[in-house]
Design a protein around this motif. Structure first.
Motif: not given
Length: 239
Positions: A107-116, A119-124
């Protein structure tokens, strides 16, 4: 984007990879997945944007691996997988982005991956400043805070060879541009990167590195609500 998946149970590693590869294929995302069941076999520690790690892997734990990854690439986004909720405080110590119980993975892996990924895009993301007529690109996550003194803006840096840049600028314009990237104007002269806030108190904000800046007493409630809302969306969570 490169994603590291490491679990000492190869079955779990493959399950995580299959779920995320299916999601990426359906959404046209270009992602390379690197699968390991032995943390000691991982060589290029600086080559990953996201790490999905089992915490309990015998003698070499996911926490140990996370510390090594964080040392080589401070901006890496880490998601921990585990069956044991008691390891949560250790995940907080290594600045885990998310903490996911394996029983909730479907249930949660894909939503957490999308959030991650977000976050990567934001950091870059970068901003460009002009210093003595030279254009300089600065990664957003290298900015600790900005300080204005009359028409001079001092950009204080972290994770960078330099400690600061000085340039002509307008703090109001900078605040408008950087607000969506996780910055908060805590006072007329200070704009801080919320990623590095360690504590917000009445009339002062504590940043990483022991830095304490004055903040607006009049706007304290509004500032704290804004920060807590951002933190709830971007900081470590358990599910």
């Amino acid at each position: 984007m490169n994603v590291l998946i490491c679990d000492d149970e190869w079955r779990v590693t493959e399950q995580v990879s299959e779920l995320l590869q299916k999601h990426c294929a359906e959404n046209g995302m270009q992602v390379r997945f690197h699968l390991f069941d032995d943390p000691c076999a991982i060589k290029d520690l600086a080559g990953y944007d996201i790490a999905i790690l089992d915490i309990d892997m015998g003698d070499f734990s996911g926490i140990d691996l996370a510390w090594r990854l964080r040392k080589e690439k401070p901006g890496i986004v880490i998601i921990f997988l585990t069956n044991f909720i008691q390891y949560a405080p250790e995940g907080f110590e290594v600045q885990a982005f998310r903490y996911l119980l394996k029983t909730n993975m479907q249930e949660r892996l894909v939503p957490y991956f999308e959030d991650a990924v977000k976050e990567v895009v934001r950091k870059k993301q970068i901003i460009t400043i002009s210093v003595n007529s030279e254009l300089i690109d600065i990664p957003v996550n290298h900015i600790l805070y900005l300080e204005s003194n009359l028409r001079i803006v001092i950009m204080h840096l972290i994770h960078d060879e330099r400690t600061e840049y000085r340039f002509y600028g307008n703090m109001t314009d900078l605040s408008e541009k950087l607000e969506d990237l996780g910055f908060l104007r805590i006072q007329k002269s200070f704009l801080v990167n919320m990623e590095y806030i360690e504590q917000m108190q009445y009339e002062k904000v504590h940043l990483r590195g022991g830095i304490v800046l004055p903040s607006s007493a009049k706007s304290h409630k509004e500032l704290k609500q804004h920060y807590l809302k951002w933190r709830g969306k971007n900081r470590w969570a358990i599910s």
